[in-house]
Write a protein that holds these residues in place. Structure first.
Motif, PDB file in Angstrom:
ATOM      1  N   PHE A  32       0.835  -1.194   0.000  1.00  0.00           N
ATOM      2  CA  PHE A  32       0.000   0.000   0.000  1.00  0.00           C
ATOM      3  C   PHE A  32       0.877   1.255   0.000  1.00  0.00           C
ATOM      4  O   PHE A  32       1.299   1.729   1.054  1.00  0.00           O
ATOM      5  CB  PHE A  32      -0.950  -0.008   1.198  1.00  0.00           C
ATOM      6  CG  PHE A  32      -1.901  -1.172   1.201  1.00  0.00           C
ATOM      7  CD1 PHE A  32      -2.661  -1.452   0.082  1.00  0.00           C
ATOM      8  CD2 PHE A  32      -2.026  -1.986   2.314  1.00  0.00           C
ATOM      9  CE1 PHE A  32      -3.539  -2.526   0.065  1.00  0.00           C
ATOM     10  CE2 PHE A  32      -2.896  -3.063   2.315  1.00  0.00           C
ATOM     11  CZ  PHE A  32      -3.655  -3.337   1.186  1.00  0.00           C
ATOM     12  N   TYR A  33       1.146   1.754  -1.185  1.00  0.00           N
ATOM     13  CA  TYR A  33       2.004   2.933  -1.347  1.00  0.00           C
ATOM     14  C   TYR A  33       1.591   3.650  -2.613  1.00  0.00           C
ATOM     15  O   TYR A  33       1.638   3.081  -3.711  1.00  0.00           O
ATOM     16  CB  TYR A  33       3.471   2.502  -1.437  1.00  0.00           C
ATOM     17  CG  TYR A  33       4.441   3.627  -1.736  1.00  0.00           C
ATOM     18  CD1 TYR A  33       4.607   4.687  -0.852  1.00  0.00           C
ATOM     19  CD2 TYR A  33       5.202   3.610  -2.906  1.00  0.00           C
ATOM     20  CE1 TYR A  33       5.503   5.708  -1.136  1.00  0.00           C
ATOM     21  CE2 TYR A  33       6.104   4.625  -3.186  1.00  0.00           C
ATOM     22  CZ  TYR A  33       6.257   5.676  -2.294  1.00  0.00           C
ATOM     23  OH  TYR A  33       7.143   6.686  -2.583  1.00  0.00           O
ATOM     24  N   HIS A  34       1.137   4.891  -2.462  1.00  0.00           N
ATOM     25  CA  HIS A  34       0.781   5.718  -3.610  1.00  0.00           C
ATOM     26  C   HIS A  34       2.065   6.375  -4.110  1.00  0.00           C
ATOM     27  O   HIS A  34       2.530   7.377  -3.568  1.00  0.00           O
ATOM     28  CB  HIS A  34      -0.258   6.777  -3.206  1.00  0.00           C
ATOM     29  CG  HIS A  34      -1.545   6.188  -2.715  1.00  0.00           C
ATOM     30  ND1 HIS A  34      -2.590   5.886  -3.555  1.00  0.00           N
ATOM     31  CD2 HIS A  34      -1.947   5.835  -1.475  1.00  0.00           C
ATOM     32  CE1 HIS A  34      -3.596   5.378  -2.856  1.00  0.00           C
ATOM     33  NE2 HIS A  34      -3.222   5.335  -1.585  1.00  0.00           N
ATOM     34  N   GLY A  35       2.625   5.806  -5.164  1.00  0.00           N
ATOM     35  CA  GLY A  35       3.978   6.169  -5.554  1.00  0.00           C
ATOM     36  C   GLY A  35       4.147   7.510  -6.216  1.00  0.00           C
ATOM     37  O   GLY A  35       5.211   8.121  -6.121  1.00  0.00           O
ATOM     38  N   SER A  36       3.121   8.003  -6.904  1.00  0.00           N
ATOM     39  CA  SER A  36       3.322   9.185  -7.740  1.00  0.00           C
ATOM     40  C   SER A  36       3.032  10.506  -7.048  1.00  0.00           C
ATOM     41  O   SER A  36       3.641  11.521  -7.362  1.00  0.00           O
ATOM     42  CB  SER A  36       2.446   9.091  -9.002  1.00  0.00           C
ATOM     43  OG  SER A  36       2.893   8.063  -9.844  1.00  0.00           O
ATOM     44  N   VAL A  37       2.083  10.530  -6.120  1.00  0.00           N
ATOM     45  CA  VAL A  37       1.524  11.814  -5.704  1.00  0.00           C
ATOM     46  C   VAL A  37       2.554  12.737  -5.059  1.00  0.00           C
ATOM     47  O   VAL A  37       2.601  13.939  -5.368  1.00  0.00           O
ATOM     48  CB  VAL A  37       0.297  11.599  -4.796  1.00  0.00           C
ATOM     49  CG1 VAL A  37       0.662  10.940  -3.475  1.00  0.00           C
ATOM     50  CG2 VAL A  37      -0.452  12.902  -4.581  1.00  0.00           C
ATOM     51  N   THR A  38       3.425  12.221  -4.182  1.00  0.00           N
ATOM     52  CA  THR A  38       4.397  13.109  -3.542  1.00  0.00           C
ATOM     53  C   THR A  38       5.494  13.533  -4.511  1.00  0.00           C
ATOM     54  O   THR A  38       5.875  14.704  -4.563  1.00  0.00           O
ATOM     55  CB  THR A  38       5.029  12.438  -2.307  1.00  0.00           C
ATOM     56  OG1 THR A  38       5.699  11.233  -2.702  1.00  0.00           O
ATOM     57  CG2 THR A  38       3.979  12.113  -1.266  1.00  0.00           C
ATOM     58  N   VAL A  39       5.993  12.566  -5.289  1.00  0.00           N
ATOM     59  CA  VAL A  39       7.100  12.878  -6.189  1.00  0.00           C
ATOM     60  C   VAL A  39       6.632  13.737  -7.360  1.00  0.00           C
ATOM     61  O   VAL A  39       7.326  14.665  -7.798  1.00  0.00           O
ATOM     62  CB  VAL A  39       7.788  11.581  -6.651  1.00  0.00           C
ATOM     63  CG1 VAL A  39       6.887  10.720  -7.501  1.00  0.00           C
ATOM     64  CG2 VAL A  39       9.075  11.860  -7.373  1.00  0.00           C
ATOM     65  N   ALA A  40       5.436  13.478  -7.887  1.00  0.00           N
ATOM     66  CA  ALA A  40       4.910  14.290  -8.981  1.00  0.00           C
ATOM     67  C   ALA A  40       4.676  15.731  -8.528  1.00  0.00           C
ATOM     68  O   ALA A  40       4.978  16.683  -9.255  1.00  0.00           O
ATOM     69  CB  ALA A  40       3.612  13.687  -9.516  1.00  0.00           C
ATOM     70  N   SER A  41       4.144  15.891  -7.335  1.00  0.00           N
ATOM     71  CA  SER A  41       3.898  17.246  -6.819  1.00  0.00           C
ATOM     72  C   SER A  41       5.205  18.009  -6.644  1.00  0.00           C
ATOM     73  O   SER A  41       5.280  19.214  -6.923  1.00  0.00           O
ATOM     74  CB  SER A  41       3.156  17.157  -5.483  1.00  0.00           C
ATOM     75  OG  SER A  41       1.931  16.476  -5.632  1.00  0.00           O
ATOM     76  N   ALA A  42       6.237  17.304  -6.192  1.00  0.00           N
ATOM     77  CA  ALA A  42       7.538  17.951  -6.008  1.00  0.00           C
ATOM     78  C   ALA A  42       8.155  18.364  -7.333  1.00  0.00           C
ATOM     79  O   ALA A  42       8.651  19.493  -7.476  1.00  0.00           O
ATOM     80  CB  ALA A  42       8.483  17.003  -5.252  1.00  0.00           C
ATOM     81  N   VAL A  43       8.134  17.464  -8.331  1.00  0.00           N
ATOM     82  CA  VAL A  43       8.766  17.822  -9.608  1.00  0.00           C
ATOM     83  C   VAL A  43       7.938  18.859 -10.361  1.00  0.00           C
ATOM     84  O   VAL A  43       8.498  19.704 -11.067  1.00  0.00           O
ATOM     85  CB  VAL A  43       9.022  16.594 -10.510  1.00  0.00           C
ATOM     86  CG1 VAL A  43       9.974  15.627  -9.853  1.00  0.00           C
ATOM     87  CG2 VAL A  43       7.741  15.908 -10.930  1.00  0.00           C
ATOM     88  N   TRP A  44       6.617  18.792 -10.232  1.00  0.00           N
ATOM     89  CA  TRP A  44       5.776  19.726 -10.964  1.00  0.00           C
ATOM     90  C   TRP A  44       5.981  21.155 -10.451  1.00  0.00           C
ATOM     91  O   TRP A  44       6.089  22.096 -11.234  1.00  0.00           O
ATOM     92  CB  TRP A  44       4.310  19.314 -10.854  1.00  0.00           C
ATOM     93  CG  TRP A  44       3.460  19.820 -11.969  1.00  0.00           C
ATOM     94  CD1 TRP A  44       2.425  20.711 -11.891  1.00  0.00           C
ATOM     95  CD2 TRP A  44       3.554  19.469 -13.360  1.00  0.00           C
ATOM     96  NE1 TRP A  44       1.878  20.926 -13.132  1.00  0.00           N
ATOM     97  CE2 TRP A  44       2.553  20.178 -14.050  1.00  0.00           C
ATOM     98  CE3 TRP A  44       4.399  18.631 -14.089  1.00  0.00           C
ATOM     99  CZ2 TRP A  44       2.376  20.075 -15.428  1.00  0.00           C
ATOM    100  CZ3 TRP A  44       4.224  18.510 -15.454  1.00  0.00           C
ATOM    101  CH2 TRP A  44       3.228  19.229 -16.105  1.00  0.00           C
ATOM    102  N   ALA A  45       6.080  21.299  -9.138  1.00  0.00           N
ATOM    103  CA  ALA A  45       6.289  22.631  -8.566  1.00  0.00           C
ATOM    104  C   ALA A  45       7.730  23.102  -8.778  1.00  0.00           C
ATOM    105  O   ALA A  45       7.973  24.236  -9.217  1.00  0.00           O
ATOM    106  CB  ALA A  45       5.958  22.608  -7.079  1.00  0.00           C
ATOM    107  N   THR A  46       8.700  22.248  -8.481  1.00  0.00           N
ATOM    108  CA  THR A  46      10.106  22.636  -8.621  1.00  0.00           C
ATOM    109  C   THR A  46      10.459  22.883 -10.082  1.00  0.00           C
ATOM    110  O   THR A  46      11.197  23.825 -10.405  1.00  0.00           O
ATOM    111  CB  THR A  46      11.021  21.553  -8.027  1.00  0.00           C
ATOM    112  OG1 THR A  46      10.615  21.268  -6.683  1.00  0.00           O
ATOM    113  CG2 THR A  46      12.468  22.010  -8.024  1.00  0.00           C
ATOM    114  N   GLY A  47       9.941  22.044 -10.959  1.00  0.00           N
ATOM    115  CA  GLY A  47      10.196  22.229 -12.388  1.00  0.00           C
ATOM    116  C   GLY A  47       9.694  23.558 -12.900  1.00  0.00           C
ATOM    117  O   GLY A  47      10.355  24.221 -13.717  1.00  0.00           O
ATOM    118  N   GLN A  48       8.528  23.980 -12.418  1.00  0.00           N
ATOM    119  CA  GLN A  48       8.007  25.295 -12.829  1.00  0.00           C
ATOM    120  C   GLN A  48       8.879  26.424 -12.298  1.00  0.00           C
ATOM    121  O   GLN A  48       9.177  27.377 -13.019  1.00  0.00           O
ATOM    122  CB  GLN A  48       6.579  25.464 -12.312  1.00  0.00           C
ATOM    123  CG  GLN A  48       5.545  24.601 -13.002  1.00  0.00           C
ATOM    124  CD  GLN A  48       4.176  24.780 -12.385  1.00  0.00           C
ATOM    125  OE1 GLN A  48       3.553  25.835 -12.519  1.00  0.00           O
ATOM    126  NE2 GLN A  48       3.702  23.746 -11.706  1.00  0.00           N
TER     127      GLN A  48
END
Length: 450
Positions: free
Chosen positions: A105-121
């Motif tokens: 039970f691990y939602h793999g994308s939500v934390t890492v996607a949020s980090a790259v989406w904000a930092t990338g912008q």
């Protein structure tokens, strides 16, 4: 013996992997899976941006916000990079509709996607850099989760905000250009912040603590870039994250085939807007209805068999009071699926969960542990008022690795999640550049569509 004393430099190995990962090292199918995961995350976050929790968080930060560095998904408002990561991540998890690892039970994308989406912008990064950072972070977070499971889960920790803090840290650190030494320090600061209790399941506290994981990951990476130091063995040390969060763990296994086998290939996408263990039961209800003509008014009693470890206080709220609790009520998921022949966002709205007409059916459905079943399996036997009895078995629910959602399925899910949004047409225009994200010169331009 702890892994640090055994000479296993887990933090250092993860740091070097994340810093050194190159485009040529990543198979095409893993890059494509990263795009699928980002599209799924962004669609779910669009839908989640309308949830009451997100409105409350926006009101908090609107009064205290920093530099406008990254867009809040589903909004015209921009916030500082840490706030954007926090709120977007909470939105991406608010509906419990985000992807899940196939093995635990691990939602793999939500934390890492949020980090790259904000930092990338914030950095105006290109698509390839964002994808590589996403893959690196996803891999590290999932490998830590694998090494500590099932013990960390049994102890009451939620995998996503705990292990996901490291995922977000690695992803943001990669984009910020940290070297291996700085990445080790960032991971040490992540260990100080990684937290999240399963007691919060069925409440706003669950997406709140997941959102904080993305925020804390970005903060750890930014602090390391400024030269803030920490323990460089904060994962594997005698008082490290692993020892404090799990009674049993094997961090050496987290390093197996590091850089050649990618955990992202074990990702699964949810077709139903609820806790993953319910999905097999939902498919069982669909089978009862569609193949055997079972409808609620015909039901005397239904018994669903589930594998051991999938039914506990955080996944079987028998009398849910609202939509959030409904997502963790196995009896509600089964009852509403049999009644509505659907298990989408509408089936977990407060109004639907609170519909008194569902109560008798929920109380007529019993979930029991069947030790012969494996993860993802379910059996259901229905006794009908006319004396008939029918049974079904589900081995691979929809969305399972053996029964996966296609690219077209994910597009349909994205479109359904974006339906009714104020800028729906603009959001639809994001799909093409997301599928070709590796060609984007500046992801901030893509983010402006969302």
């Amino acid at each position: 013996m702890d892994d640090a004393r055994a000479g296993i430099e887990v933090s250092r190995m993860f740091a070097e992997f994340a810093v050194d990962l190159a485009w040529r090292d990543v198979p095409h199918e893993v890059v494509h899976e990263a795009k699928r995961a980002l599209i799924d995350y962004l669609g779910v976050a669009l839908a989640g941006s309308r949830e009451p929790l997100i409105g409350k968080l926006k009101r908090i930060y609107a009064k205290r916000g920093g530099e406008p560095e990254a867009r809040l998904i589903g909004d015209e408002y921009k916030a500082d990079v840490m706030t954007a990561a926090f709120i977007n991540c909470a939105a991406g998890h608010a509906l419990d509709f985000d992807d899940t690892h196939a093995d635990f039970f691990y939602h793999g994308s939500v934390t890492v996607a949020s980090a790259v989406w904000a930092t990338g912008q914030m950095l105006h990064g290109n698509g390839r850099d964002v994808i590589l950072a996403f893959i690196a972070g996803w891999d590290v977070g999932a490998r830590i989760a694998r090494a500590l499971n099932p013990s960390i889960y049994i102890e009451g920790w939620q995998n996503t905000p705990t292990c996901g803090t490291f995922a977000a840290t690695v992803a943001a650190g990669r984009l910020l250009g940290l070297n291996a030494d700085a990445m080790c320090h960032a991971l040490g600061m992540a260990a100080s912040q990684a937290s999240g209790s399963r007691q919060n399941h069925g409440s706003m506290g669950k997406p709140f603590q997941v959102g904080k994981a993305a925020m804390n990951g970005v903060l750890s990476a930014l602090a390391a870039r400024e030269g803030v130091t920490s323990s460089t063995i904060a994962i594997e040390g005698p008082l490290g994250f692993a020892k404090l969060h799990a009674r049993e763990f094997d961090l050496s296994s987290a390093l197996d085939e590091l850089g050649t086998r990618f955990e992202l290939q074990r990702n699964m996408y949810k077709p139903y807007a609820c806790c993953l263990p319910h999905h097999a039961a939902i498919d069982a209800m669909f089978a009862l209805r569609r193949k055997h003509g079972v409808t609620p008014e015909r039901v005397e009693r239904i018994v669903c068999g589930m594998p051991a470890g999938t039914l506990d206080a955080s996944t079987r709220i028998d009398e849910p009071a609202n939509g959030l609790e409904g997502k963790f009520s196995a009896t509600h998921s089964a009852a509403v699926a049999l009644t509505d022949d659907a298990a989408g966002l509408a089936q977990y709205a407060d109004e639907r969960v609170g519909d008194a007409r569902l109560v008798p059916l929920r109380r007529a459905i019993e979930f029991v542990v069947d030790p012969t079943l494996s993860r993802g399996q379910c059996t259901a036997q229905a006794w009908l008022r006319d004396g008939e009895s029918v049974s079904v078995r589900v081995d691979h629910p929809r969305g399972h690795l053996a029964n996966p959602l296609t690219d077209d399925d994910l597009v349909d899910k994205f479109c359904a999640n974006a339906a009714g949004m104020r800028h729906h047409e603009r959001h639809m225009q994001a799909l093409q550049p997301l599928w070709s994200l590796d060609a984007a010169d500046d992801i901030a331009e893509v983010a402006d569509l969302l």
